[in-house]
Write an enzyme that holds these catalytic residues in place. Sequence first.
Site, PDB file in Angstrom:
ATOM      1  CG  ASN A 128      -1.842   1.281   1.107  1.00 53.05           C
ATOM      2  OD1 ASN A 128      -1.821   1.955   0.333  1.00 53.05           O
ATOM      3  ND2 ASN A 128      -3.223   0.701   1.618  1.00 53.05           N
ATOM      4  CG  ASP A 129       1.676   3.159   3.582  1.00 57.09           C
ATOM      5  OD1 ASP A 129       0.686   3.579   3.253  1.00 57.09           O
ATOM      6  OD2 ASP A 129       1.746   2.704   4.755  1.00 57.09           O
ATOM      7  CB  VAL A 130       5.866   0.539  -0.714  1.00 57.92           C
ATOM      8  CG1 VAL A 130       6.474   0.091   0.677  1.00 57.92           C
ATOM      9  CG2 VAL A 130       5.104  -0.804  -1.433  1.00 57.92           C
TER      10      VAL A 130
END
Lengths: 97, 479
Positions: free
Chosen positions: B400-402
Site C-alpha cells: 500500500n504505502d510503498v
Amino acid sequence: MSFISLLWVLLLGSLLGLELIGKVPPTLHTPLMSGANAISGITMLAALTLIVKAEGNVPLLIIGSVSLGFALFNVVGGFFVTDRMLAMFSRKPSNKK
Amino acid sequence: MNLPVIIKFVIDLLAVLLLALGIKGLSKVKSARDANRLAAFAMSLSVVGLLSYYLGTSGIAIQSWIWIIIGSIIGSLFGAILAKKVPMTSMPETVALFNGCGGMSSLLVALGVAIFPISNSVENLDFFKSLINEVSISVSIFVGAITFTGSMVAMAKLQGWLSTPGWTQSKVRHFVNIVFAVASLIAFFDLINGNTSSIWLLVIVSSLLGIGVTLPIGGADMPVVISLLNSYSGIAAAAAGFVVDSQLLIVAGAMVGAAGLILTQVMCKGMNRSLVSVLFGGSLSAQSTASSGSGEYTNITSCSVEECALTLEAANKVIIVPGYGLAVAQAQHTLREVTKKLEQSGIEVVYAIHPVAGRMPGHMNVLLAEADVPYEQLKEMDVVNPDFPATDVVLVLGANDVVNPQAKNDSSSPLYGMPVLDVQEARTVFVIKRGMSAGYSGIKNDLFDLPNTSMVFGDAKKVLNDLIGELKDLGVGEK
C-alpha cells in the site's frame, strides 16, 4: 587485565563493528540482523564463567544455568533461523543448472 | 604466562577474527550462508577456549558441569525447535524473541554477580576496581532489562497480541518515560554508592523503561526497533564482559553493538525515517490523521478476477509488487503458480521489491525465495522504477504505502520523500486488496483513484487461486 586495557578492547571492538558493515543489500537486512543477534548471545561465556566460579553456591549455579539457557536459546535458535533464511537464497542457482 | 593462558589467548583471538569475518560475510549475498556457519563455529570455539582454560587452571567442579549441561541442553533444544518450526512469515517476532533472551541472559549474569559476589574476585578489591565492578554490573542490568522488555513488547506487537494503547500516543508518554529514566539513574548511582538493595529498583524501572519506549512505536517502525534492540543486546554483552573480566565478550559485544547501530541506520534510510522520529515520534498513523492527505476516495474502479485474467493474458510484461498483505495471506506459493503460468505463455514477469516490503527489510525476498521464485526475477526499487512506463500490467499484492504516489507529488503528505515504486506509470495497475483500509501509515493512497488503477477486492490467496482458474480457462500457460 587492567581496566584501561579493557577499555581499549571495547573501543577497538566498536570501531571494528562500525567498519564491518558498509553497504548491505536490502535482501540481507533480515538475515544479517538475525545473524548479529545470534552473536550477541556470546554472553553465554559470562554465564559459563559464573557457573564455573560459583563453587557450590546453589542459587548462583541456578542463576548461571538459567542465564546460560537463555543465551544458548538465542545463539542456537539465531544461527539456525539465519541458516534457514540464507538456504533459500543459495538454493536458487543450483536449481537452475 | 602459563600454558592455559596462552592457549586461551590464541583461541580467543581466533574466535574474534572469525566472528569479524562472519559479520563481514553476512553482508554479501554470495558468502552469507558460509559466513553464518563460520560465526557459529567461532562461537563454539570460544566456549571450548573458556572451558579448556578453566580445566587447565582452577578445574571445573562436577556440580558446575551438571548445571552447565542442564542449561545448555534446555536452551539449545528450545532454540533449535523454535528455529525449525517457526513459519518464515513470523521471522521478525522470532528475531525479537531471541534477542530479548540474549538481553535476559546478560541481566541474569549481572544480577548473580551482584547478589553473590564471586569469591576471590571481589572481596579484596581496591576502591577503584570495585567501582568499575559496580558500574559494569549496573550497565549490564540496565541495558539487559531494556533489551528484554523492549524485545518482548516488540514481539507481542508484531504477533498482534498487543495493540498500541491510545494514551501512549499522547505527550504524556514522554513524561512517563522521563520519570522511568530518572528513576533508573537514581537507582544506578545508589547502586554504585554501595547500596545493594537498589538493584531491584534498577531492574524494575529499566524494565518499565523498555516497555514505555517500545509500546508507542507503530508496527511499520518495529523492524528498526528490533535492530536497535539487537545493538543494545551487544552492549549488554560487552557490559557483562566487564563484569566477568572477559576480553572476548567485550570485543564481540562491542562489535555486534556497533554493527547493529549501522544496520539500524541503513534500515532507517530505506524507510525514509530518522532514528529520532522512530523512537520518539510515536506511530505514524497518529500524526497523519490531521494531515491533508486523508480524504474520501472519489474514483474507485473495481473489477473482477476474470477481467484481471483477460488483461494479463494480453500483456507482454508484468511486474508484481508484493507487500505485507501477501505475507499475511501466506500467498507466496499461490503467486508463484500464477507467475509460472504467465511465464509459460511467454510473458515477462518481474518482482519489484521495495526495500521495506513485507514486515522487515529483506523479508519479502526470503518469502519469495521460499516459494522458489528465481533470484534474478527479484528487482530492487531503483532498478525496476525506470521499467514501469514500458510495463503492461502491474499487480499490487497487499502493498500500500510503498506504491503511494503522494510520496512524490504531495509535499504536505507525511509520506512525502519516502522512496516509492512508480507503479502508476504502467498501462494498467491491478490492486489486490481485502478492502479500502489504509496501510501502515493510515494515509489515503492516491493510486487507487487513478483511472488506470482497478481494485480487485478479496484475500490475496483466494484472488490468486481464482486467477489460476481463470488463466486455465483462457488456456494461458498450457501448450
